[in-house]
Design a protein around this motif. Structure first.
Motif, short mmCIF file in Angstrom:
data_model
loop_
_atom_site.label_atom_id
_atom_site.label_comp_id
_atom_site.label_asym_id
_atom_site.label_seq_id
_atom_site.Cartn_x
_atom_site.Cartn_y
_atom_site.Cartn_z
N UNK A 51 0.83 -1.11 0.17
CA UNK A 51 -0.03 0.03 -0.18
C UNK A 51 0.74 1.12 -0.12
N UNK A 52 2.21 1.27 0.50
CA UNK A 52 2.97 2.33 0.32
C UNK A 52 3.73 2.36 -0.75
N UNK A 53 3.81 1.53 -1.83
CA UNK A 53 4.45 1.42 -2.76
C UNK A 53 3.90 2.26 -4.12
N UNK A 54 4.87 2.42 -5.08
CA UNK A 54 4.24 3.05 -6.15
C UNK A 54 3.92 2.00 -7.27
N UNK A 55 2.50 2.19 -7.37
CA UNK A 55 1.78 1.28 -8.60
C UNK A 55 2.14 1.55 -10.05
N UNK A 56 2.50 0.50 -10.62
CA UNK A 56 3.09 0.47 -12.15
C UNK A 56 2.10 -0.07 -12.94
N UNK A 61 5.00 -6.55 -24.06
CA UNK A 61 4.50 -7.84 -25.12
C UNK A 61 3.06 -7.53 -25.46
N UNK A 62 2.66 -6.42 -25.34
CA UNK A 62 1.22 -6.11 -25.88
C UNK A 62 0.19 -6.59 -24.70
N UNK A 63 0.66 -6.74 -23.57
CA UNK A 63 -0.17 -7.21 -22.50
C UNK A 63 0.10 -6.12 -21.22
N UNK A 64 -1.20 -5.69 -20.90
CA UNK A 64 -0.85 -5.03 -19.57
C UNK A 64 -0.65 -5.54 -18.54
N UNK A 117 2.74 -8.78 -11.33
CA UNK A 117 1.93 -9.89 -11.58
C UNK A 117 2.02 -10.08 -13.17
N UNK A 118 2.16 -11.25 -13.47
CA UNK A 118 2.14 -11.58 -14.70
C UNK A 118 1.00 -11.55 -15.43
N UNK A 124 -3.22 -8.44 -12.82
CA UNK A 124 -2.79 -8.32 -14.03
C UNK A 124 -3.89 -9.02 -14.81
N UNK A 125 -4.61 -8.26 -15.88
CA UNK A 125 -5.66 -9.01 -16.64
C UNK A 125 -5.06 -10.08 -17.79
#
Length: 288
Positions: A51-56, A61-64, A117-118, A124-125
């Motif tokens: 919760x304290x981290x910077x979310x990226x 490879x075309x994947x969010x 998250x892969x 990750x979707x």
């Protein structure tokens, strides 16, 4: 195994028996698709350190993919040394949120920590993930966000990062921690065949799918093969009672006495408890 899981598994087994009778090629395609589809998504509440981290939010490879960057809480700035980076890599059906202890420990040791998250995992979707895609995504992360000096990889993440590091060939020192890695893809495929009770006549068809998709035979997707070409110093942790990534796949590599690999063999921790064990965690942090 829960009753609902047993019922679902029985349905899948019947489905593939019928599909195999109609078309072995189609059955193999569907089986490989199932092999690459996580059956569980870890979407639990974020641990406090996340919760304290910077979310990226990135596209690889075309994947969010969703990730986090954790700042070092202790640095070597007084020695004019740049902050080192560490990357945490989860296994199949898992998420980096399970490795919150390592995030805290590494940031306190002066590392900036990256964790993603892969696709089809955690936050990750996506629906599917294979080792080839995972490898390419990790290569992109290292190239775009590096230099990365340390890697902690569990299970499926272990083979993906091994294949990635083999191709990248870093010019700076790196350390790699493999925790119960998926050492041999042949073992993973055989385990999948046994679980789903797939007819053995499908094996050549699935091997052909892997060859066409990955441009290499199934035997190529092997840490035992790739580790010889990795320059990083390696700490390899394996449990005797791991029934998912078995010790028998590790022993031939250990017997080769590679000077850049240190092995720690544990007992009664299995495949998932091993990275949660405090003695194991301390050994990993000390190595890094």
């Amino acid at each position: 195994m829960k009753l609902t899981q047993r019922i679902a598994l029985q349905y899948i087994r019947i489905k593939f028996r019928l599909l195999t009778a109609i078309s072995k090629k189609k059955a193999a395609e569907k089986a490989f698709e199932l092999f690459c589809t996580p059956q569980y998504r870890n979407n639990k509440k974020l641990p406090p350190v996340f919760e304290k981290a910077e979310e990226l939010q990135l596209s690889m490879q075309g994947k969010p993919i969703i990730g986090w960057r954790f700042a070092a809480t202790k640095t070597d700035a007084e020695n004019n040394e740049p902050v080192k980076k560490a990357l945490i890599i989860h296994g199949f059906g898992s998420s980096v949120i399970s490795f919150d202890y390592y995030v805290s420990a590494l940031t306190q040791k002066g590392y900036q920590v990256l964790a993603f998250d892969a696709p089809a995992h955690g936050r990750s979707p996506g629906k599917k993930l294979d080792a080839l895609l995972y490898k390419e995504i990790l290569k992109d992360i290292i190239t775009q966000m590096g230099p990365i000096h340390a890697f902690i990889a569990h299970s499926y993440g272990g083979i993906a990062i091994s294949l990635a590091l083999e191709e990248l060939q870093s010019t700076y020192p790196q350390k790699l921690v493999l925790i119960a890695p998926a050492t041999e893809t042949t073992t993973a495929i055989n385990g999948f065949f046994n679980l789903v009770a797939l007819p053995r006549t499908l094996k050549p068809f699935i091997e052909d799918i892997i060859l066409q998709k990955g441009k290499h035979s199934i035997e190529w997707f092997s840490i035992g093969r790739a580790i010889k070409n990795i320059k990083a110093m390696v700490l390899w942790l394996q449990d005797e009672d791991d029934d998912i990534t078995p010790l028998k796949d590790v022993l031939p590599i250990q017997a080769q006495n590679h000077p850049h690999i240190q092995f720690i063999i544990t007992k009664k921790l299995g495949h998932r408890l091993i990275y949660k064990d405090r003695q194991v965690a301390h050994a990993i942090i000390n190595f890094l």
